[in-house]
Write a protein that holds these residues in place. Structure first.
Motif, PDB file in Angstrom:
ATOM      1  N   PHE A 204       0.812  -1.215   0.000  1.00  0.00           N
ATOM      2  CA  PHE A 204       0.000   0.000   0.000  1.00  0.00           C
ATOM      3  C   PHE A 204       0.849   1.271   0.000  1.00  0.00           C
ATOM      4  CE2 PHE A 204      -3.029  -3.179   1.192  1.00  0.00           C
ATOM      5  CZ  PHE A 204      -4.232  -2.723   0.665  1.00  0.00           C
ATOM      6  N   GLY A 205       2.163   1.117  -0.196  1.00  0.00           N
ATOM      7  CA  GLY A 205       3.040   2.273  -0.274  1.00  0.00           C
ATOM      8  C   GLY A 205       3.165   3.027   1.031  1.00  0.00           C
ATOM      9  N   VAL A 206       3.118   2.297   2.148  1.00  0.00           N
ATOM     10  CA  VAL A 206       3.196   2.909   3.476  1.00  0.00           C
ATOM     11  C   VAL A 206       4.546   2.571   4.099  1.00  0.00           C
ATOM     12  CG1 VAL A 206       2.230   2.929   5.809  1.00  0.00           C
ATOM     13  CG2 VAL A 206       0.696   2.809   3.825  1.00  0.00           C
ATOM     14  N   THR A 207       5.174   3.549   4.721  1.00  0.00           N
ATOM     15  CA  THR A 207       6.425   3.319   5.439  1.00  0.00           C
ATOM     16  C   THR A 207       6.197   3.528   6.934  1.00  0.00           C
ATOM     17  OG1 THR A 207       7.129   5.638   5.340  1.00  0.00           O
ATOM     18  CG2 THR A 207       7.712   4.212   3.462  1.00  0.00           C
ATOM     19  N   ARG A 208       7.153   3.078   7.711  1.00  0.00           N
ATOM     20  CA  ARG A 208       7.072   3.341   9.152  1.00  0.00           C
ATOM     21  C   ARG A 208       7.066   4.832   9.440  1.00  0.00           C
ATOM     22  NH1 ARG A 208       9.261  -0.398  13.808  1.00  0.00           N
ATOM     23  NH2 ARG A 208       8.606  -2.439  13.059  1.00  0.00           N
ATOM     24  N   GLU A 209       7.813   5.580   8.637  1.00  0.00           N
ATOM     25  CA  GLU A 209       7.839   7.023   8.843  1.00  0.00           C
ATOM     26  C   GLU A 209       6.460   7.630   8.592  1.00  0.00           C
ATOM     27  OE1 GLU A 209       8.629  10.572  10.003  1.00  0.00           O
ATOM     28  OE2 GLU A 209      10.054   8.927  10.270  1.00  0.00           O
ATOM     29  N   ASP A 210       5.715   7.071   7.643  1.00  0.00           N
ATOM     30  CA  ASP A 210       4.344   7.545   7.421  1.00  0.00           C
ATOM     31  C   ASP A 210       3.497   7.330   8.674  1.00  0.00           C
ATOM     32  OD1 ASP A 210       4.899   8.216   4.758  1.00  0.00           O
ATOM     33  OD2 ASP A 210       4.337   6.221   4.034  1.00  0.00           O
ATOM     34  N   LEU A 211       3.656   6.164   9.281  1.00  0.00           N
ATOM     35  CA  LEU A 211       2.904   5.871  10.494  1.00  0.00           C
ATOM     36  C   LEU A 211       3.304   6.818  11.622  1.00  0.00           C
ATOM     37  CD1 LEU A 211       3.089   1.947  10.465  1.00  0.00           C
ATOM     38  CD2 LEU A 211       1.137   3.360   9.795  1.00  0.00           C
ATOM     39  N   LEU A 212       4.606   7.005  11.783  1.00  0.00           N
ATOM     40  CA  LEU A 212       5.088   7.879  12.851  1.00  0.00           C
ATOM     41  C   LEU A 212       4.666   9.333  12.619  1.00  0.00           C
ATOM     42  CD1 LEU A 212       8.650   6.354  13.255  1.00  0.00           C
ATOM     43  CD2 LEU A 212       6.847   6.332  14.987  1.00  0.00           C
ATOM     44  N   PRO A 221      -2.978   8.963   7.608  1.00  0.00           N
ATOM     45  CA  PRO A 221      -2.903   9.256   6.171  1.00  0.00           C
ATOM     46  C   PRO A 221      -3.804   8.335   5.350  1.00  0.00           C
ATOM     47  CG  PRO A 221      -0.714   9.150   7.157  1.00  0.00           C
ATOM     48  CD  PRO A 221      -1.667   8.636   8.186  1.00  0.00           C
ATOM     49  N   PRO A 222      -4.240   8.791   4.174  1.00  0.00           N
ATOM     50  CA  PRO A 222      -5.149   7.993   3.337  1.00  0.00           C
ATOM     51  C   PRO A 222      -4.616   6.601   3.004  1.00  0.00           C
ATOM     52  CG  PRO A 222      -5.077  10.249   2.557  1.00  0.00           C
ATOM     53  CD  PRO A 222      -4.040  10.145   3.621  1.00  0.00           C
ATOM     54  N   ALA A 223      -3.330   6.475   2.685  1.00  0.00           N
ATOM     55  CA  ALA A 223      -2.789   5.168   2.327  1.00  0.00           C
ATOM     56  C   ALA A 223      -2.852   4.201   3.511  1.00  0.00           C
ATOM     57  CB  ALA A 223      -1.354   5.304   1.834  1.00  0.00           C
ATOM     58  N   VAL A 224      -2.661   4.731   4.715  1.00  0.00           N
ATOM     59  CA  VAL A 224      -2.750   3.888   5.908  1.00  0.00           C
ATOM     60  C   VAL A 224      -4.192   3.438   6.121  1.00  0.00           C
ATOM     61  CG1 VAL A 224      -2.366   3.773   8.401  1.00  0.00           C
ATOM     62  CG2 VAL A 224      -0.762   5.038   6.946  1.00  0.00           C
ATOM     63  N   ARG A 225      -5.142   4.302   5.872  1.00  0.00           N
ATOM     64  CA  ARG A 225      -6.551   3.931   6.001  1.00  0.00           C
ATOM     65  C   ARG A 225      -6.909   2.812   5.021  1.00  0.00           C
ATOM     66  NH1 ARG A 225      -9.741   8.888   8.315  1.00  0.00           N
ATOM     67  NH2 ARG A 225      -8.057  10.285   8.902  1.00  0.00           N
ATOM     68  N   GLU A 226      -6.381   2.890   3.814  1.00  0.00           N
ATOM     69  CA  GLU A 226      -6.623   1.817   2.842  1.00  0.00           C
ATOM     70  C   GLU A 226      -6.001   0.509   3.315  1.00  0.00           C
ATOM     71  OE1 GLU A 226      -5.181   3.125  -0.921  1.00  0.00           O
ATOM     72  OE2 GLU A 226      -6.482   4.898  -0.988  1.00  0.00           O
ATOM     73  N   LEU A 227      -4.814   0.593   3.887  1.00  0.00           N
ATOM     74  CA  LEU A 227      -4.148  -0.594   4.433  1.00  0.00           C
ATOM     75  C   LEU A 227      -4.983  -1.206   5.545  1.00  0.00           C
ATOM     76  CD1 LEU A 227      -1.784  -2.516   5.069  1.00  0.00           C
ATOM     77  CD2 LEU A 227      -0.710  -0.630   6.333  1.00  0.00           C
ATOM     78  N   LEU A 228      -5.511  -0.386   6.426  1.00  0.00           N
ATOM     79  CA  LEU A 228      -6.314  -0.902   7.537  1.00  0.00           C
ATOM     80  C   LEU A 228      -7.600  -1.552   7.046  1.00  0.00           C
ATOM     81  CD1 LEU A 228      -5.781   2.008  10.075  1.00  0.00           C
ATOM     82  CD2 LEU A 228      -4.812  -0.288  10.196  1.00  0.00           C
TER      83      LEU A 228
END
Length: 314
Positions: A204-212, A221-228
């Motif tokens: 999903f193009g998500v990094t740990r830095e995106d999460l942090l 972030p939108p990409a994290v929501r798609e991942l969830l």
């Protein structure tokens, strides 16, 4: 209420006539009531004589988990020392600490295999050094010990009445754990851990830095929501595997199991209702919803106990 429950268990388990052991079970009950409110509510649907053993199973798991998951006072070395002492004590005079004594008594009463407890403690030790998992299968190996075997520990207490109940029990423990991981992404980040597989983050193009960064900003972030959303769909597949297991346990255990199934599954719905924003806040299943799920079963359990009391008196 706890005294009545312990008295009920003591009628068929002489161990629970020991005041020190009863105090150990009461300690586990307080841990359960304080830290596992959803699960504790479901436990009230069990016959009183079974409840103390669930307190012990939860209390043992919570006590071990706190060594590595406390945000204020983690003590990984103490986990190793405590778990080694507990396992050694099973072959000697029994555990010295009250939580361990309650757990050992529960293992004896219900024939819970030692390997299930060993697998759990192994996963707890993994939290000392592991901060992430490369693949879903890697995560499932961790979850086998941290959650699937908890389902297997619970199964004897729930009293299976049909063959094949083990696989649904494993799946339900796993589904509960993954539901918590989805809800608790932010809190786990605070502990330096990510329980979302790296292969999924990559997809999903998500990094740990995106999460942090989302955690720091208080938004997801939108990409994290798609991942969830993907993780929720996969976890619901485990709930589907687990659901037939409700009919495989004793009738007096089904309301408890059904309520836990619906309440933990409700975590996923609550995350969806929050727009998958788990980094900006802690998503909760509200008390009105928890009570709406539990109250019908509580009513049935109360009616069944009254009938049993009348039959016994007659």
């Amino acid at each position: 209420m706890s005294t009545r429950d312990l008295d009920a268990a003591a009628r068929t388990d002489p161990q629970l006539r020991d005041p020190q052991l009863r105090a150990a079970f009461e300690l586990c009950r307080t841990l359960h009531a304080e830290h596992g409110k959803t699960y504790y509510l479901a436990t009230l649907l069990l016959p009183p004589a079974k409840r103390p053993y669930v307190w012990a199973l939860y209390g043992f798991a919570r006590y071990a988990d706190e060594f590595v998951d406390s945000l204020t006072d983690p003590d990984p070395a103490a986990l190793v020392e405590w778990s080694d002492a507990f396992l050694a004590s099973l072959d000697a005079d029994g555990p010295a600490d009250p939580v361990g004594r309650a757990m050992a008594a529960t293992m004896r009463r219900w024939g819970i295999p030692r390997e299930h407890v060993e697998a759990f403690l192994t996963s707890m030790r993994m939290d000392i050094t592991e901060t992430g998992y490369a693949t879903y299968e890697d995560l499932r190996r961790y979850v086998h010990g941290s959650a699937a075997v908890i389902g297997l520990q619970m199964l004897p207490v729930l009293e299976p009445v049909a063959p094949g109940a083990e696989e649904p029990a494993r799946a339900l423990g796993e589904a509960f754990q993954l539901s918590n991981f989805i809800r608790d992404v932010g809190e786990d980040l605070d502990r330096g851990r990510v329980y979302l597989p790296q292969e999924d983050l990559d997809a999903f193009g998500v990094t740990r830095e995106d999460l942090l960064a989302g955690r720091r900003a208080g938004t997801t972030p939108p990409a994290v929501r798609e991942l969830l959303a993907f993780e929720i769909a996969r976890t619901r597949e485990l709930y589907a595997v687990a659901e037939p297991g409700i009919a495989m346990v004793h009738p007096t255990s089904r309301d408890c199991l059904r309520t836990a199934y619906e309440l933990y599954g409700g975590i996923l719905g609550a995350v969806e209702a929050a727009g998958h924003d788990v980094l900006g806040r802690r998503v909760r299943v509200g008390l009105p919803r928890r009570l709406a799920v539990a109250l019908p079963g509580l009513g049935r359990a109360r009616l069944a106990r009254r009938r049993e009391a009348r039959w016994t008196a007659a």
